[in-house]
Design an enzyme around this catalytic site. Structure first.
Site, PDB file in Angstrom:
ATOM      1  N   HIS A   8     -78.360 -17.315 -64.305  1.00 21.64           N
ATOM      2  CA  HIS A   8     -79.932 -16.977 -64.213  1.00 21.64           C
ATOM      3  C   HIS A   8     -80.857 -16.702 -65.317  1.00 21.64           C
ATOM      4  CE1 HIS A   8     -79.663 -12.977 -66.293  1.00 21.64           C
ATOM      5  NE2 HIS A   8     -78.263 -12.907 -65.798  1.00 21.64           N
ATOM      6  N   GLU A  82     -72.562 -10.332 -60.803  1.00 18.27           N
ATOM      7  CA  GLU A  82     -72.079 -10.300 -62.201  1.00 18.27           C
ATOM      8  C   GLU A  82     -70.774  -9.178 -62.240  1.00 18.27           C
ATOM      9  OE1 GLU A  82     -71.203 -11.104 -64.858  1.00 18.27           O
ATOM     10  OE2 GLU A  82     -73.067 -10.932 -66.097  1.00 18.27           O
TER      11      GLU A  82
END
Length: 218
Positions: A8, A82
């Site tokens: 990201h 994550e």
């Protein structure tokens, strides 16, 4: 299948080097927005047939310009979020970072029963990421993009790619919107073709020391 694993764009927590892994997580910084906006041109040569993002806001914001350019729906999946920091959440001290990274790469090396303090273990982390890759494979698309996160990408690639080991993944940076490109399949295995714009082969390049989410350490 060609698998594009995309980290990201930059977040405020990246700037502070914090282990920020809980949902929904922060949005992108102005630079992160610029990085996301640059992705469609950077990946213009890729015929992306399916696009995924994690349940954290930053990956969905990063994927949005790609979705707009390609016309693809962003498939949001928890499996590529994550690695949960557990009790280390929102810490940025050296001990927390070392514990987080050493645990993640222990999973890559096969010690999957080890548990992140207050969080998941390697069996759980690999299983959830594997499930999304399996789903992506099942779409039949020749190229699939997964917008995910630095630590989980590095951990998963080191565990699953035949030509990348823990030493490589743990010492090579993956900057914001960096891309790891693999080819293969869940049944035949995976090989990394490019790591952050560099071809991977016998001469993979000189490793760089890196921080908790892939930022280079001064």
């Amino acid at each position: 299948m060609r698998l594009l694993l995309i980290r990201h764009g930059q977040t405020p927590s990246n700037l502070k080097h914090l282990l920020d892994t809980a949902e929904p997580g922060p949005a992108l910084t102005p630079l992160g927005q610029q990085q996301a906006a640059a992705l469609p041109d950077a990946l213009a040569g890729e015929e992306i047939g399916a696009l995924y993002a994690s349940t954290l806001l930053r990956t969905q914001l990063t994927a949005a310009p790609l979705a707009s350019r390609t016309g693809l729906e962003v498939r949001v999946r928890d499996g590529i979020r994550e690695l949960s920091a557990g009790d280390l959440e929102m810490r940025g001290d050296d001990l927390a970072i070392e514990t987080y990274l050493s645990t993640a790469f222990a999973w890559s090396a096969g010690n999957t029963e080890l548990r992140m303090p207050g969080g998941e273990n390697g069996v759980e982390a690999l299983r959830r990421f594997d499930a999304v890759v399996e789903e992506a494979w099942g779409t039949g698309a020749e190229t699939v993009a997964l917008v995910s996160h630095g630590a989980v990408i590095r951990m998963w690639v080191a565990a699953r790619a035949g030509n990348i080991d823990v030493d490589f993944a743990s010492t090579h940076a993956l900057q914001n919107t960096g891309v790891v490109i693999l080819t293969g399949s869940p049944t035949e295995g995976w090989r990394v073709q490019e790591w952050a714009g560099r071809s991977v082969g016998p001469e993979a390049g000189t490793p760089e020391e890196s921080g908790p989410a892939g930022e280079a350490v001064d």
